[in-house]
Write a protein that holds these residues in place. Structure first.
Motif, short mmCIF file in Angstrom:
data_model
loop_
_atom_site.label_atom_id
_atom_site.label_comp_id
_atom_site.label_asym_id
_atom_site.label_seq_id
_atom_site.Cartn_x
_atom_site.Cartn_y
_atom_site.Cartn_z
N LEU A 146 1.45 6.40 2.68
CA LEU A 146 1.74 5.29 3.61
C LEU A 146 0.79 4.14 3.32
CD1 LEU A 146 2.37 5.31 7.41
CD2 LEU A 146 0.42 4.01 6.52
N CYS A 147 1.36 2.92 3.37
CA CYS A 147 0.53 1.74 3.15
C CYS A 147 0.88 0.66 4.17
CB CYS A 147 0.80 1.22 1.74
SG CYS A 147 -0.21 -0.22 1.39
N VAL A 148 -0.14 0.05 4.74
CA VAL A 148 0.06 -1.12 5.61
C VAL A 148 -0.18 -2.36 4.76
CG1 VAL A 148 -0.77 -2.34 7.67
CG2 VAL A 148 -0.79 0.17 7.62
N LEU A 149 0.76 -3.31 4.79
CA LEU A 149 0.60 -4.56 4.05
C LEU A 149 0.35 -5.69 5.04
CD1 LEU A 149 3.69 -4.13 1.66
CD2 LEU A 149 1.29 -3.59 1.15
N GLU A 150 -0.81 -6.30 4.96
CA GLU A 150 -1.19 -7.36 5.91
C GLU A 150 -1.46 -8.65 5.13
OE1 GLU A 150 -1.49 -8.30 9.14
OE2 GLU A 150 -2.37 -10.12 8.29
N ARG A 151 -0.88 -9.74 5.61
CA ARG A 151 -0.99 -10.96 4.81
C ARG A 151 -2.37 -11.62 4.89
NH1 ARG A 151 2.15 -16.13 7.01
NH2 ARG A 151 0.45 -16.85 8.30
N GLU A 152 -3.08 -11.45 6.01
CA GLU A 152 -4.38 -12.11 6.16
C GLU A 152 -5.48 -11.28 5.49
OE1 GLU A 152 -4.24 -15.05 7.14
OE2 GLU A 152 -2.47 -15.18 8.40
N ALA A 153 -6.69 -11.83 5.49
CA ALA A 153 -7.80 -11.15 4.81
C ALA A 153 -8.39 -10.01 5.64
CB ALA A 153 -8.90 -12.17 4.49
N ALA A 154 -7.97 -9.89 6.90
CA ALA A 154 -8.46 -8.80 7.77
C ALA A 154 -7.36 -8.45 8.76
CB ALA A 154 -9.72 -9.26 8.52
N VAL A 213 -4.70 0.51 3.95
CA VAL A 213 -4.46 -0.77 4.64
C VAL A 213 -4.81 -1.87 3.65
CG1 VAL A 213 -5.04 -2.22 6.62
CG2 VAL A 213 -5.04 0.27 6.88
N ALA A 214 -3.78 -2.52 3.11
CA ALA A 214 -4.00 -3.54 2.08
C ALA A 214 -3.92 -4.92 2.71
CB ALA A 214 -2.96 -3.40 0.98
N VAL A 215 -5.01 -5.66 2.62
CA VAL A 215 -5.04 -7.01 3.21
C VAL A 215 -4.78 -8.06 2.12
CG1 VAL A 215 -6.51 -6.37 5.16
CG2 VAL A 215 -7.57 -7.10 3.01
N GLY A 216 -4.47 -9.28 2.55
CA GLY A 216 -4.16 -10.34 1.58
C GLY A 216 -2.85 -10.08 0.86
N CYS A 217 -1.92 -9.35 1.50
CA CYS A 217 -0.63 -9.01 0.87
C CYS A 217 0.51 -9.56 1.74
CB CYS A 217 -0.45 -7.50 0.78
SG CYS A 217 -1.43 -6.75 -0.49
N GLN A 248 -5.71 -4.23 -2.75
CA GLN A 248 -4.60 -3.96 -3.66
C GLN A 248 -3.61 -3.03 -2.98
OE1 GLN A 248 -6.38 -2.48 -7.22
NE2 GLN A 248 -7.10 -4.51 -7.79
N ALA A 249 -2.33 -3.29 -3.20
CA ALA A 249 -1.31 -2.44 -2.59
C ALA A 249 -0.76 -1.50 -3.65
CB ALA A 249 -0.20 -3.33 -2.04
N PRO A 250 -0.30 -0.29 -3.26
CA PRO A 250 0.27 0.62 -4.25
C PRO A 250 1.61 0.11 -4.78
CG PRO A 250 0.57 1.48 -2.05
CD PRO A 250 -0.27 0.25 -1.90
N GLU A 251 1.97 0.52 -5.99
CA GLU A 251 3.28 0.12 -6.53
C GLU A 251 4.40 0.89 -5.85
OE1 GLU A 251 3.19 0.43 -10.78
OE2 GLU A 251 1.58 -1.06 -10.90
N LYS A 252 4.09 2.09 -5.39
CA LYS A 252 5.11 2.92 -4.70
C LYS A 252 4.49 3.60 -3.50
CE LYS A 252 8.06 4.36 -8.49
NZ LYS A 252 9.39 4.61 -8.35
N CYS A 253 5.27 3.77 -2.45
CA CYS A 253 4.82 4.61 -1.33
C CYS A 253 6.05 5.11 -0.58
CB CYS A 253 3.87 3.86 -0.41
SG CYS A 253 4.59 2.47 0.42
N ASP A 254 5.86 6.15 0.21
CA ASP A 254 6.98 6.66 1.00
C ASP A 254 7.29 5.72 2.17
OD1 ASP A 254 7.18 9.00 -0.56
OD2 ASP A 254 5.48 9.87 0.53
N ILE A 255 6.23 5.27 2.84
CA ILE A 255 6.40 4.44 4.04
C ILE A 255 5.51 3.20 3.91
CG2 ILE A 255 6.29 4.36 6.57
CD1 ILE A 255 5.97 7.51 6.43
N ALA A 256 6.10 2.02 4.09
CA ALA A 256 5.29 0.80 4.15
C ALA A 256 5.40 0.24 5.56
CB ALA A 256 5.78 -0.23 3.14
N VAL A 257 4.28 -0.16 6.11
CA VAL A 257 4.29 -0.86 7.40
C VAL A 257 3.85 -2.29 7.11
CG1 VAL A 257 3.26 -0.99 9.70
CG2 VAL A 257 3.75 1.25 8.68
N VAL A 258 4.69 -3.25 7.46
CA VAL A 258 4.36 -4.65 7.17
C VAL A 258 3.78 -5.28 8.44
CG1 VAL A 258 5.26 -6.87 6.42
CG2 VAL A 258 6.17 -4.76 5.44
#
Ligand SMILES: Cc1cc2nc3c(=O)[nH]c(=O)nc-3n(C[C@H](O)[C@H](O)[C@H](O)COP(=O)(O)OP(=O)(O)OC[C@H]3O[C@@H](n4cnc5c(N)ncnc54)[C@H](O)[C@@H]3O)c2cc1C
Length: 415
Positions: free
Chosen positions: A43-51, A180-184, A11-21
Motif C-alpha cells: 500500500l502506498c499513500v501519494l500526497e502532492r505536498e511536501a508533508a 507515504v510518498a510526499v511530493g507526488c 519516491q513512490a513505488p512503480e507498482k502496488c496493490d492499493i494506492a491512496v491518493v
C-alpha cells in the motif's frame, strides 16, 4: 529513498496493490485501516505536498464534535458519534494533546429557540452523551463572560491537535508496512484491464485499486478516474482571529451560536485550542483558489471551475445576502467582532488579532445545493471521498473503517 520527518518518503513505488491518493487525515485513516486489514498487500499513500496534513487537516478549529448537529440517520450523524468516541481513545493511547472540555451553544434571540430545540432533538436522536438544556444562570456558571436567553451544553465535545493525529496515522501506516510518498501530485488516472495507472509528479504508480481522498481537489481526481462531475468542489475560505493573551480568560472552552439550519456551516465560534489560544471564526467566503490561505490568492483554473458550474449561480441567487455578510466579516475585523459580541458582550476589537485561515472543500451540486452529508462514490477499481467537510476530522477513524468496508465489498476483498 530520501526520508522526510515521520517516515514519509519522496519516491513512490512503480507498482502496488492499493494506492491512496491524498495524505490528509482521511487518506491516512483509510490507508491505516486498509493496511491493518490486508497486511500482506503493498500500500502506498501519494500526497502532492511536501508533508502530510498540509490542507484542511492542518487548518481547522481543532474541535472533536459530539454529533449533535446532524440529521439523524445521516452518515455524518453515525460516523461523527462513533468517530469521536474512537478518537478520544486513540489520543489517550498515543498521548496526543486533547481535552473533553465541553461546549455551549447559545440562543441570543427568541427567533433562535426553535432551532436550539431542534439541535437538542437531533443530539438525543444521535445518542450524544450528557446533552442538557441550560438557562442563563447555568450559562454564566459554565462561561462567565457569555450571555444567552437559553443554551445547550454538550459536555462530550472536546479539542484536539488534529495535525498530531494526522502524523500519528501516517506513522501507523509506515509501521504496518505501507509507504507515504510526499511530493507526488497525481495528475492523471489511466484505466488498464487489471489496474489503474496513476501518473504523478515523480513518475507512474500502477495500482490494483485506488482510494481517492483529495479534499479540495476531490472532484478533479474523480473526473480523471471517470466519475460524474457532479458534485463540484467549491472552496470556502475560513479566516480566524485570535484573542490577545490578556483577554483569553473571556472564554473557558467552546462557545457556539445557533447555526442557520439551511447552511452546512456552524457559524462563527470561539474555541480554545489545546495550546491555550482562543480562536474566533471561521468566516465562510467563496475563495479564488482551492489553496487560498492568503485572501489575495487567485488561481485561474479554480475560479473558472467555480464560475462555469451551474450550481454556483443557483447557490449565489439564493444565498447572496449571506455572501454580502461574509464579505463584510472578511473585510472588516470590527464586523466579525461585533457579531461575536452578541454572545460575549465584553469582546472588543482591540481584544483580537489576525490568525490563520483554512479552506473548506465544500461539495456543491449542479442544482445549487450545498451538500451537507458526507458523499462517497465508486468508479472501476476505485473509491472516492467526494464530500467530507466538518466533522470529517472528528469522524476520521470511523470514515476509515467505512471506506475499508466499501472497498472489501466493492473489490471483493476479505474472502
Ligand atoms: C476552517 C476549517 C475548520 C474545520 N474545523 C473542523 C473541526 O473543528 N472539527 C472537525 O472534525 N473537522 C473540521 N474541519 C473539517 C476537517 O478539517 C476535514 O473534514 C478533514 O480535514 C478532511 O480531511 P481530508 O483528508 O479529506 O482533506 P485534506 O486534509 O484537505 O487532505 C486532502 C489531501 O489530498 C491531497 N491531494 C489533493 N489532490 C492531490 C493529488 N492530485 N495528488 C496527490 N495528493 C493530492 C492534498 O494535498 C491534501 O493533503 C474543518 C475544516 C476547515 C477548512
Amino acid at each position: 529513498m530520501v526520508s522526510t520527518p515521520d517516515q514519509q518518503v519522496t519516491q513512490a513505488p512503480e507498482k502496488c496493490d492499493i494506492a491512496v491518493v491524498g495524505g490528509g487525515i482521511l487518506g491516512l485513516a483509510v490507508a491505516r485501516e486498509l493496511i491493518r486489514r490486508n497486511p500482506r498487500s503493498s500500500l502506498c499513500v501519494l500526497e502532492r505536498e511536501a508533508a502530510v496534513g498540509a490542507h484542511q487537516s492542518g487548518h481547522s478549529s481543532g474541535v472533536i464534535h459530539a454529533g449533535l448537529y446532524y440529521e439523524p440517520g445521516s452518515l455524518k450523524a453515525h460516523l461523527c458519534v462513533q468517530g469521536a468516541r474512537e478518537l478520544y481513545e486513540y489520543c489517550a493511547e498515543r498521548a496526543i494533546a486533547h481535552e473533553m472540555c465541553g461546549k455551549v451553544i447559545l440562543a441570543t434571540d427568541s427567533s433562535e429557540l426553535a432551532c436550539l430545540q431542534e439541535l437538542e432533538r437531533r443530539g438525543r436522536a444521535n445518542g450524544v452523551a450528557g446533552l442538557r438544556r441550560i438557562d442563563p444562570g447555568e450559562i454564566g456558571q459554565l462561561e462567565p463572560y457569555a450571555r444567552g436567553l437559553a443554551g445547550l451544553h454538550s459536555p462530550s465535545t472536546g479539542i484536539v491537535d488534529f495535525p498530531a493525529v494526522t502524523r500519528a496515522y501516517a506513522r501507523d501506516v509506515h509501521e504496518a508496512g505501507g509507504a507515504v510518498a510526499v511530493g507526488c501530485e497525481v495528475r492523471d488516472v489511466v484505466s488498464a484491464p487489471r489496474s489503474l495507472r496513476l501518473l504523478h509528479g515523480r513518475g507512474t504508480t500502477e495500482a490494483g485499486h485506488a482510494i481517492f481522498c483529495g479534499g479540495a481537489w476531490a472532484d478533479r481526481l474523480a473526473v480523471a478516474a471517470g466519475a460524474d462531475p457532479d458534485p463540484r468542489i467549491v472552496p470556502f475560505r475560513g479566516a480566524y482571529l485570535r484573542l490577545v493573551a490578556q483577554r483569553r480568560h473571556l472564554v473557558r472552552s467552546l462557545i457556539y451560536p445557533v447555526p442557520d439550519p439551511s447552511l452546512p456551516f456552524l457559524g462563527v465560534h470561539l474555541t480554545r485550542s489545546v495550546d491555550g489560544e482562543v480562536l474566533i471564526g471561521p468566516t465562510a467566503l467563496i475563495a479564488g483558489a482551492r489553496d487560498a490561505y492568503g485572501l489575495r490568492r487567485v488561481r485561474y483554473n479554480d475560479v473558472r471551475d467555480t464560475l462555469v458550474w451551474p450550481g454556483t449561480w443557483r447557490m449565489l441567487s439564493r444565498w447572496w445576502r449571506t455572501g454580502v455578510k461574509e464579505l463584510r466579516y472578511a473585510a472588516m475585523r470590527s464586523a466579525l467582532v461585533s457579531a461575536t459580541a452578541r454572545y460575549v458582550p465584553e469582546l472588543e476589537v482591540q481584544d483580537v488579532e489576525p490568525s490563520f485561515a483554512g479552506v473548506r472543500a465544500q461539495a456543491l451540486s449542479r442544482n445549487g445545493r450545498l451538500i451537507d452529508d458526507f458523499v462517497f462514490s465508486a468508479t472501476p477499481r476505485a473509491l472516492h471521498v467526494r464530500n467530507a467537510p466538518s466533522p470529517g476530522a472528528t469522524a476520521s477513524l470511523a470514515i476509515g473503517r467505512y471506506v475499508a468496508d466499501q472497498a472489501e465489498q466493492g473489490f471483493g476483498w476479505g474472502g
